[in-house]
Motif scaffolding. Structure first.
Motif, short mmCIF file in Angstrom:
data_model
loop_
_atom_site.label_atom_id
_atom_site.label_comp_id
_atom_site.label_asym_id
_atom_site.label_seq_id
_atom_site.Cartn_x
_atom_site.Cartn_y
_atom_site.Cartn_z
N GLY A 256 0.81 -1.21 0.00
CA GLY A 256 0.00 0.00 0.00
C GLY A 256 0.84 1.27 0.00
N GLU A 257 2.17 1.11 -0.02
CA GLU A 257 3.03 2.30 -0.09
C GLU A 257 2.94 2.91 -1.48
N VAL A 258 3.08 4.23 -1.53
CA VAL A 258 2.95 4.91 -2.81
C VAL A 258 4.27 5.57 -3.19
N GLY A 259 4.69 5.34 -4.42
CA GLY A 259 5.89 5.99 -4.93
C GLY A 259 5.50 7.15 -5.82
N LEU A 260 6.14 8.30 -5.61
CA LEU A 260 5.84 9.47 -6.44
C LEU A 260 7.08 9.83 -7.23
N TYR A 261 6.89 10.02 -8.53
CA TYR A 261 8.00 10.42 -9.40
C TYR A 261 7.68 11.77 -10.00
N ILE A 262 8.67 12.65 -10.08
CA ILE A 262 8.44 13.97 -10.66
C ILE A 262 9.71 14.44 -11.35
N MET A 263 9.54 15.22 -12.42
CA MET A 263 10.68 15.87 -13.07
C MET A 263 10.61 17.34 -12.71
N PRO A 264 11.22 17.72 -11.60
CA PRO A 264 11.03 19.09 -11.11
C PRO A 264 11.97 20.09 -11.79
N VAL A 265 11.56 21.34 -11.76
CA VAL A 265 12.45 22.39 -12.24
C VAL A 265 13.50 22.64 -11.17
N GLU A 266 13.04 22.71 -9.93
CA GLU A 266 13.95 22.86 -8.79
C GLU A 266 14.22 21.48 -8.23
N GLN A 267 15.47 21.05 -8.31
CA GLN A 267 15.76 19.71 -7.81
C GLN A 267 16.06 19.79 -6.32
N ASP A 268 15.00 19.85 -5.55
CA ASP A 268 15.15 20.09 -4.12
C ASP A 268 14.31 19.07 -3.36
N MET A 269 14.99 18.05 -2.82
CA MET A 269 14.27 16.96 -2.16
C MET A 269 13.47 17.43 -0.96
N GLU A 270 14.06 18.37 -0.19
CA GLU A 270 13.37 18.84 1.01
C GLU A 270 12.04 19.50 0.66
N GLN A 271 12.09 20.32 -0.40
CA GLN A 271 10.88 21.00 -0.86
C GLN A 271 9.83 19.99 -1.29
N LEU A 272 10.30 18.95 -2.00
CA LEU A 272 9.37 17.95 -2.50
C LEU A 272 8.65 17.26 -1.34
N ILE A 273 9.44 16.87 -0.33
CA ILE A 273 8.84 16.20 0.82
C ILE A 273 7.84 17.13 1.51
N ALA A 274 8.23 18.41 1.64
CA ALA A 274 7.32 19.37 2.28
C ALA A 274 6.04 19.52 1.48
N ALA A 275 6.17 19.58 0.15
CA ALA A 275 4.99 19.76 -0.71
C ALA A 275 4.04 18.57 -0.57
N VAL A 276 4.63 17.37 -0.56
CA VAL A 276 3.79 16.17 -0.44
C VAL A 276 3.09 16.17 0.91
N LYS A 277 3.85 16.51 1.94
CA LYS A 277 3.27 16.50 3.29
C LYS A 277 2.17 17.53 3.44
N LEU A 278 2.29 18.64 2.72
CA LEU A 278 1.32 19.73 2.84
C LEU A 278 0.04 19.50 2.05
N THR A 279 0.03 18.51 1.18
CA THR A 279 -1.16 18.26 0.38
C THR A 279 -2.34 17.92 1.28
N PRO A 280 -3.45 18.62 1.09
CA PRO A 280 -4.60 18.31 1.96
C PRO A 280 -5.15 16.92 1.68
N VAL A 281 -5.62 16.26 2.72
CA VAL A 281 -6.33 14.99 2.54
C VAL A 281 -7.72 15.33 2.01
N LEU A 282 -8.04 14.82 0.84
CA LEU A 282 -9.31 15.16 0.22
C LEU A 282 -10.46 14.50 0.97
N GLU A 283 -11.55 15.27 1.06
CA GLU A 283 -12.71 14.76 1.77
C GLU A 283 -13.23 13.48 1.12
#
Lengths: 307, 63
Positions: A256-283
């Motif tokens: 049930g683990e989810v892998g996320l792949y992205i081709m970012p403009v800013e190659q910043d792992m910390e930002q990516l983790i923060a962005a994923v964590k900040l995503t709201p849980v949809l109702e």
């Protein structure tokens, strides 16, 4: 009679101010849900103002007593349902030209949130004017603050970071299949693309903390929302003719683990983790199968009474 | 986002002339280098994704 007018004016004013302030604050909290669109802001602020005016006049209408005026609140509810439709339509029409899509679930969630916010604004205005009427300005001020805090708490909702651990993951290729750790994401046929992905791509893995979280990120709409947020925060190299660079979230069917792949403009792992964590849980994605235990036991008993 | 699993095969680029057939246009390539190049061009032209079937054929799929 002349005395009454300034008195009600204060009551209504207190309600309107408290309601409008709530709307402004709520607008600020959820910037993620609605990036940009200044005209949208203006529209929502104005509607918030109207909502608070409606909530604020309810008390004077009842005091007067003019009950017909109070029933106008029902009409207002109808009006705010319309807001949801407007939001949905706007976002859906923008979606067509979006390179990385929000997804219908996310749009529905945003639309619903906007509707709910207006009810909160109306409620805030109502209780504030109630306090102003019976407790005076000091009471109104105190109640307004409590109501605003309540609204903020109520609208903040859960984020992905509170139900999942997000850890950096390794991008690799097994033959033509792109892997995020052990999760297969997609088949990339062109070698140059594979090299570029290995060079510039980033990947994280979402580890659900319990069964509820697993069920939530199992939802396609939720995963779409996560990919969208990541792409908004880090940018994406995707273009119309490079579909390979679409950010993508796939799950490991066994864990049930989810892998996320992205081709970012800013190659910043910390930002990516923060962005994923900040995503709201949809109702629409939130589900709690673990809490179903009691009712499932009942059904089991009915199905198999001898057990 | 192409989360839907439905896709249409728009073209096939292959090294194995006798192994493919059917509805989609087929492009034959002499060697792997040419195959890669043709597939890359086609994917850009058609806005499609190239997938490797592992048997000498690449398919271009619109997701």
């Amino acid at each position: 009679m002349f005395n009454l007018i300034p008195e009600y004016l204060l009551v209504i004013l207190a309600g309107v101010v408290a309601g409008s302030v709530t709307r402004v604050i709520l607008l600020r909290i959820d910037y993620r849900q609605y990036p940009g669109y200044p005209h949208g802001y203006l529209g929502h602020l104005f509607l918030g103002f109207i909502a608070s005016a409606l909530g604020a006049v309810a008390i004077p209408a009842i005091m007067e007593p003019d009950f017909a005026a109070a029933t106008f609140l029902a009409l207002a509810a109808q009006q705010f349902r319309e807001i949801r439709n407007i939001e949905r339509r706007t976002l859906e029409s923008l979606e067509r030209t979006e390179l990385v899509r929000r997804g219908l679930d996310y749009i529905e969630g945003i639309a619903r949130t906007f509707e709910a916010r207006n009810y909160l604004v109306m409620g805030t205005a109502f209780v504030t004017s109630l306090a102003a009427q019976f407790g005076g300005p000091a009471a109104a001020f105190a109640v307004a603050i409590v109501a605003v805090l309540f609204s903020m708490y109520f609208m903040s909702g859960q984020v992905v970071g509170s139900i999942c651990d997000v850890v950096p993951a390794r991008l690799s290729f097994q033959g033509a299949v792109m892997m995020v750790d052990e999760i297969g994401i997609m088949n990339v046929g062109i070698k140059e693309m594979r090299e570029k992905i290995l060079r510039d791509g980033l990947a994280v893995k979402l580890k659900p903390r319990d069964g509820n979280a697993r069920a939530t990120i199992h939802d396609i709409g939720q995963r779409n929302a996560i990919a969208f947020t990541a792409a908004v925060v880090l940018g994406t190299k995707k273009d119309v003719d490079i579909p390979e660079f679409t950010p993508m979230a796939r799950k490991n069917p066994d864990t049930g683990e989810v892998g996320l792949y992205i081709m970012p403009v800013e190659q910043d792992m910390e930002q990516l983790i923060a962005a994923v964590k900040l995503t709201p849980v949809l109702e629409s994605a939130r589900s709690k199968p673990l809490q179903a235990g009691v009712s499932i036991k009942e059904v089991k008993k009915q199905v198999n009474p001898h057990e | 986002m192409n989360e839907q699993s439905v896709g249409t095969i728009l073209a096939i680029v292959t090294l194995q002339m006798n192994m493919v057939g059917g509805g989609a246009p087929i492009f034959f390539a002499r060697d792997e280098e040419e195959q890669q190049k043709v597939a890359d061009y086609l994917s850009r032209i058609l806005d499609a994704t190239a997938h490797d079937l592992g048997n000498g054929s690449l398919i271009l799929v619109m997701h």
